[in-house]
Design an enzyme around this catalytic site. Structure first.
Site, PDB file in Angstrom:
ATOM      1  N   SER A  50      -0.072  -2.862  19.907  1.00  0.00           N
ATOM      2  CA  SER A  50       1.291  -2.562  20.266  1.00  0.00           C
ATOM      3  C   SER A  50       1.876  -1.388  19.465  1.00  0.00           C
ATOM      4  O   SER A  50       2.577  -0.548  19.896  1.00  0.00           O
ATOM      5  CB  SER A  50       2.211  -3.869  19.830  1.00  0.00           C
ATOM      6  OG  SER A  50       2.150  -4.337  18.629  1.00  0.00           O
ATOM      7  N   ASP A  75      -2.311 -10.879  20.609  1.00  0.00           N
ATOM      8  CA  ASP A  75      -1.085 -10.981  20.051  1.00  0.00           C
ATOM      9  C   ASP A  75      -1.356 -12.339  19.039  1.00  0.00           C
ATOM     10  O   ASP A  75      -1.704 -13.196  19.561  1.00  0.00           O
ATOM     11  CB  ASP A  75       0.059 -11.311  21.089  1.00  0.00           C
ATOM     12  CG  ASP A  75       1.522 -11.295  20.601  1.00  0.00           C
ATOM     13  OD1 ASP A  75       1.788 -11.795  19.353  1.00  0.00           O
ATOM     14  OD2 ASP A  75       2.507 -10.593  21.351  1.00  0.00           O
ATOM     15  N   SER A 141       7.328  -6.772   1.320  1.00  0.00           N
ATOM     16  CA  SER A 141       8.003  -5.391   1.597  1.00  0.00           C
ATOM     17  C   SER A 141       8.978  -5.342   0.442  1.00  0.00           C
ATOM     18  O   SER A 141       9.842  -6.264   0.322  1.00  0.00           O
ATOM     19  CB  SER A 141       8.658  -5.056   2.710  1.00  0.00           C
ATOM     20  OG  SER A 141       9.328  -3.889   2.719  1.00  0.00           O
ATOM     21  N   TYR A 165      14.453  -6.711   9.921  1.00  0.00           N
ATOM     22  CA  TYR A 165      13.029  -6.579   9.357  1.00  0.00           C
ATOM     23  C   TYR A 165      13.018  -7.184   7.973  1.00  0.00           C
ATOM     24  O   TYR A 165      11.934  -7.947   7.806  1.00  0.00           O
ATOM     25  CB  TYR A 165      12.776  -5.061   9.357  1.00  0.00           C
ATOM     26  CG  TYR A 165      11.331  -4.789   8.596  1.00  0.00           C
ATOM     27  CD1 TYR A 165      10.187  -5.273   9.115  1.00  0.00           C
ATOM     28  CD2 TYR A 165      11.478  -4.085   7.356  1.00  0.00           C
ATOM     29  CE1 TYR A 165       9.136  -4.918   8.330  1.00  0.00           C
ATOM     30  CE2 TYR A 165      10.324  -3.949   6.517  1.00  0.00           C
ATOM     31  CZ  TYR A 165       9.213  -4.468   7.143  1.00  0.00           C
ATOM     32  OH  TYR A 165       7.903  -4.298   6.465  1.00  0.00           O
ATOM     33  N   LYS A 169      10.664 -10.709   6.475  1.00  0.00           N
ATOM     34  CA  LYS A 169       9.696 -10.817   5.394  1.00  0.00           C
ATOM     35  C   LYS A 169      10.289 -11.648   4.260  1.00  0.00           C
ATOM     36  O   LYS A 169       9.109 -12.549   3.832  1.00  0.00           O
ATOM     37  CB  LYS A 169       9.570  -9.437   4.583  1.00  0.00           C
ATOM     38  CG  LYS A 169       8.743  -8.108   5.648  1.00  0.00           C
ATOM     39  CD  LYS A 169       7.271  -8.730   5.598  1.00  0.00           C
ATOM     40  CE  LYS A 169       6.993  -7.629   6.880  1.00  0.00           C
ATOM     41  NZ  LYS A 169       5.434  -7.975   7.293  1.00  0.00           N
ATOM     42  N   ASN A 195       6.744   2.107  -1.143  1.00  0.00           N
ATOM     43  CA  ASN A 195       6.591   3.128   0.143  1.00  0.00           C
ATOM     44  C   ASN A 195       5.221   3.604   0.174  1.00  0.00           C
ATOM     45  O   ASN A 195       4.588   4.739  -0.504  1.00  0.00           O
ATOM     46  CB  ASN A 195       7.488   4.144  -0.271  1.00  0.00           C
ATOM     47  CG  ASN A 195       9.005   4.039   0.108  1.00  0.00           C
ATOM     48  OD1 ASN A 195       9.474   3.019  -0.384  1.00  0.00           O
ATOM     49  ND2 ASN A 195       9.809   4.714   1.027  1.00  0.00           N
ATOM     50  N   ASP A 311      20.776   3.228   3.735  1.00  0.00           N
ATOM     51  CA  ASP A 311      19.829   3.594   2.678  1.00  0.00           C
ATOM     52  C   ASP A 311      20.530   3.486   1.141  1.00  0.00           C
ATOM     53  O   ASP A 311      21.752   3.248   1.149  1.00  0.00           O
ATOM     54  CB  ASP A 311      19.577   5.051   2.930  1.00  0.00           C
ATOM     55  CG  ASP A 311      18.284   5.577   3.658  1.00  0.00           C
ATOM     56  OD1 ASP A 311      17.633   4.439   4.062  1.00  0.00           O
ATOM     57  OD2 ASP A 311      18.122   6.707   3.939  1.00  0.00           O
TER      58      ASP A 311
END
Ligand code: NAD
Ligand code: WQD
Length: 363
Positions: A50, A75, A141, A165, A169, A195, A311
């Site tokens: 995907s 999937d 993350s 998102y 996590k 990152n 941010d």
């Protein structure tokens, strides 16, 4: 290449030999496949493509000089198909990369994000439990830390996710920790990457975001190669030395090395452990643009625009825990990250589009 002995889960020196990699055609997953093949692992990949293309796995095999053991286009939420993979292979450990990862998209489509990231993880756990596979390395993350004070963040920093998102996590980590409490043989290492950037030094694998890149390094690479006119620097008024935001950039090769080392430590302590994976060094947006300019020999024109909503000024890892636990730390510097990203960009100015398709995407 190193040879691996098979894994019976009983000896402290055993390490897994057959590893199922979910999301193995993605940016980090594809580099991880090379790292694992290079170190003698049998690698099984599942991916629904995907956010990737099957061509990537041809390149993985070309770099490693070995075949991926089997590739399944599926999937991970498809429980029956996933269970069949575990039926066919004696999987010793799973490295779980498959997820949706765009922060902006997650705010527009929260339900699909929870469905894939959380539902995909519980589907995987179901298949692992049914097949008595008890070792997992999970892709987490730094985004779960959210709004923070700005100093180096260690793993005890409370999670304050600010978008679906990041929350997905954090939810996965909580589910995994709880499963470990109730399934005592289960061992989970959750790696919170900062990152990841850069590319395989061959230039054959790298980050191919498709469309307009959301992330800094692929955007700069497209400016350098002439696909985009200039970099928009999101915010020049942060409380940082040059006014632009600071992040902890980490070479993707170091990122995947951490997973390979993690597999060596999956027997150490039952239950779940969480580690930051970062360098501990912060770089501003202008630092990255300057490093990319010097690595590519191209000027990176830029303009400073408004801050991007959501941010934060600085996100830098306290990366001490993983070094104390495993004696491992990243070694590649910002120049190397830019050099390798540039090499990939030059060899693949349009990403993977147009490269040879893997002949058979199912075993
Ligand atoms: P990516 O999008 O390049 O790779 C993800 C892969 O998973 C893709 O190949 C995609 O096709 C596959 N996938 C997605 N949904 C799937 C599904 N339902 N079933 C099967 N396969 C599916 O992303 P990446 O940068 O390689 O990230 C890998 C992991 O690392 C993700 O879990 C991401 O959240 C995490 N992570 C990434 C970063 C980063 O900056 N790249 C930072 C921290 C954590
Ligand atoms: C880095 C810096 C931008 C693009 C993201 C996810 C995070 C994690 C890592 C998955 C920021 C600035 C960017 C541009 C810019 N991924 N920037 N111009 O936002 O730190 O983290 O990737 O888990 O969850 O949010 O990375 O590369 O998008 O941005 O000025 O065109 O570059 O504002 O300061 P980020 P990024």
């Amino acid at each position: 290449m190193h040879n691996r002995t098979s894994y019976d889960g009983t000896g402290a020196n055993d390490t897994p030999s057959t590893v199922l990699v979910t999301g193995g055609a993605g940016f980090i997953g594809s580099h991880a496949c090379v790292e694992l093949l290079d170190h003698g692992y049998e690698v099984i990949v599942v991916d629904d493509y995907s956010h990737s293309s099957p061509q990537v796995l041809t390149r993985v095999e070309r770099i490693a000089g070995r075949f991926v053991g089997a590739v399944y286009e599926l999937d991970i939420r498809d429980r029956r198909a996933l269970s069949a993979v575990f039926d066919r292979h004696s999987v010793d450990a799973v490295v779980h990369f498959a997820a949706h990862k765009a922060v902006g998209a997650s705010t527009r489509m929260p339900v699909p994000y929870y469905d894939v990231n959380v539902g995909g993880t519980t589907a995987l756990l179901t298949a692992m439990h049914e097949h008595n596979v008890r070792r997992l390395v999970f892709s987490s993350s730094c985004s779960l830390y959210g709004e923070t004070g700005g100093g180096p963040l260690d793993e005890s920093t409370p999670a304050r996710p600010t978008n679906p998102y990041a929350r997905s996590k954090w939810l996965c980590e909580q589910i995994l920790a709880d499963v470990c409490r109730h399934w005592p043989e289960f061992v989970v290492l959750s790696l919170r990457y900062f990152n990841p950037v850069g590319a395989h030094p061959s230039g054959l694998l790298g980050e191919d975001p498709g469309g307009t890149p959301d992330n800094l390094m692929p955007y700069i690479a497209q400016v350098a190669v002439g696909r985009r006119e200039r970099l928009q620097v999101f915010g020049g008024d942060y409380p940082t030395p040059d006014g632009t935001a600071i992040r902890d950039y980490l070479h993707v090769m170091d990122t995947v090395e951490a997973h390979r080392v993690a597999l060596d430590h999956l027997n150490d302590t039952p239950g779940m452990q969480v580690f930051n994976i970062g360098t501990g060094t912060g770089s501003s947006v202008l630092d990255v643009a300057a490093a990319f300019g010097s690595a590519s020999g191209r000027a990176i024109p830029y303009e400073i625009v408004d801050r991007r909503p959501g941010d934060v000024a600085a996100l830098v890892a306290d990366a001490g825990a993983v070094e104390r636990a495993w004696g491992w730390r990243p070694t590649r510097d910002l120049f190397t990250m830019c050099r390798d990203a540039w090499h990939f960009q030059q060899l693949n100015p349009r990403g993977y589009a147009g490269s040879a398709r893997r002949p058979n995407t199912k075993e």
